[in-house]
Design a protein around this motif. Structure first.
Motif: not given
Length: 140
Positions: A2-9, A23-36
């Motif tokens: 039931g998670l959103a479809k993002t690369h991080t999740l 078993d469960a995911i304990a923490r969800f990231p609120d910010r992700v690093l984008i590298v180009k």
């Protein structure tokens, strides 16, 4: 899950998670690093014309007034059209009138107004907020 479809999740969901045993995911990231990948320039000594013949010669040096193309700098412009403080990636010029790529576009400025924040390593970094899962999705 039931998670959103993002690369991080999606990366968090890879592997076996046994929900029945707790078993469960304990923490969800609120910010992700984008590298180009931005590159580190080229070794080309000439600029070719459309037929491939050399048109002009390029400078032998890549560093001018202590700055290299790709450096992250902060520019403090005391007056003029672009007065203010700007942060961005720089393109160096041999005569010292460098070009800064900021959020508003390209700004031409002197090397006297610059302060180095990070040396250019061939990559551009930005932080982006991640879509947080809703409360109903956390409980499932």
């Amino acid at each position: 899950m039931g998670l959103a479809k993002t690369h991080t999740l999606d990366a968090l969901s890879v592997g076996h998670i046994d929900h029945e045993s707790g078993d469960a995911i304990a923490r969800f990231p609120d910010r992700v690093l984008i590298v180009k990948a931005t590159g580190r320039g080229s070794y080309a000594r000439t600029t070719p014309d459309r037929y491939g013949f050399p048109r002009l010669r390029r400078a032998r040096k890549k560093q001018h007034f202590g700055y290299v193309t790709g450096d992250l700098v902060r520019a403090v412009m005391p007056s003029g059209k672009w007065a203010g403080t700007w942060t961005g990636r720089i393109s160096v010029r041999a005569r010292g009138q460098h070009s800064l790529t900021a959020s508003v576009g390209r700004i031409n400025l002197s090397h006297w107004n610059l302060r180095l924040l990070q040396r250019g390593d061939g990559y551009g970094y930005t932080a982006q907020p991640e879509a947080a899962p809703s409360i109903s999705q956390k409980n499932s």
